[in-house]
Design a protein around this motif. Structure first.
Motif, short mmCIF file in Angstrom:
data_model
loop_
_atom_site.label_atom_id
_atom_site.label_comp_id
_atom_site.label_asym_id
_atom_site.label_seq_id
_atom_site.Cartn_x
_atom_site.Cartn_y
_atom_site.Cartn_z
N SER A 20 1.08 -11.94 2.36
CA SER A 20 0.13 -12.98 2.75
C SER A 20 -0.54 -13.60 1.53
CB SER A 20 -0.92 -12.41 3.71
OG SER A 20 -1.61 -11.33 3.10
N ASP A 22 -3.45 -13.07 0.13
CA ASP A 22 -4.74 -13.51 0.67
C ASP A 22 -5.90 -12.71 0.04
OD1 ASP A 22 -6.56 -14.86 2.30
OD2 ASP A 22 -6.34 -13.42 3.93
N GLY A 51 1.79 -15.00 8.20
CA GLY A 51 0.92 -13.90 8.60
C GLY A 51 1.72 -12.62 8.71
#
Length: 200
Positions: A20, A22, A51
């Motif tokens: 991801s 992130d 995701g």
């Protein structure tokens, strides 16, 4: 550097680092540089995923994660791509199948951390992945024992290439995997989010 559909040149050895991202951070960049050297790769592609099916909460918007990844990983042999979103694939096995179709003359190596190997048996069609592509596992010091004890490592223990021979991995037909020790930088995506350094 390209950020969308990678250019897959015939005969190239390409490492695939999915996640991801992130957010992306220097730890990702560090293991990417190490992978290029240790596995004798021509390139690494960062597959910034829509995701992770194993994570409950979704990541930040794709464009924000791509922008951060571009800022963190600036290297002429690294491509940052959202190809999974473009292909509409959700699971790694689906992505690999699509990449094999799109790039039949490219030699791929799946890259993962030792923490991922520990839960690899929970991935969709994980055994197909092991049978379809060589796998390079990158471990922090102290993580090797847990990774080697994982169900996936046990099932394929006879197909493991010693870490000091990791450069051979791309010359072998899968299933073939190796585990290398790489001293890590003190970065993690979860810590960066917790400190509020990765704004909403």
């Amino acid at each position: 550097m390209r950020y969308e559909h990678p250019i897959g040149r015939p005969g190239r050895r390409v490492g695939l680092l999915g996640g991801s991202f992130d957010p992306a951070h220097e730890g990702h960049a560090h293991i990417t540089r190490e992978a290029l050297k240790r596995f004798d790769l021509h390139e690494v592609w960062w597959l910034v995923s829509p995701g992770n099916p194993l994570k409950e909460n979704g990541p930040r918007p794709m464009e924000a994660r791509l922008a951060r990844a571009r800022a963190v990983m600036q290297h002429p042999r690294v491509t940052i791509t959202d190809i999974e979103a473009r292909l509409g694939t959700r699971y790694t096995a689906e992505t690999l199948g699509a990449l094999f179709h799109l790039y039949p003359q490219v030699h791929f190596l799946w890259l993962m951390g030792a923490d991922n190997l520990a839960q690899f048996h929970r991935w969709e069609n994980w055994d197909w992945i092991m049978e379809a592509v060589p796998v390079g596992v990158i471990a922090r010091p102290g993580e090797r024992a847990a990774a080697r004890a994982s169900p996936a490592a046990q099932v394929y223990r006879n197909r493991r290439v010693p870490g000091h021979q990791a450069r051979r991995i791309m010359q072998l037909d899968p299933p073939a995997w190796t585990l290398i020790n790489v001293p890590m930088r003190a970065h993690s995506s979860s810590e960066i989010r917790a400190r509020g350094e990765w704004g909403d």
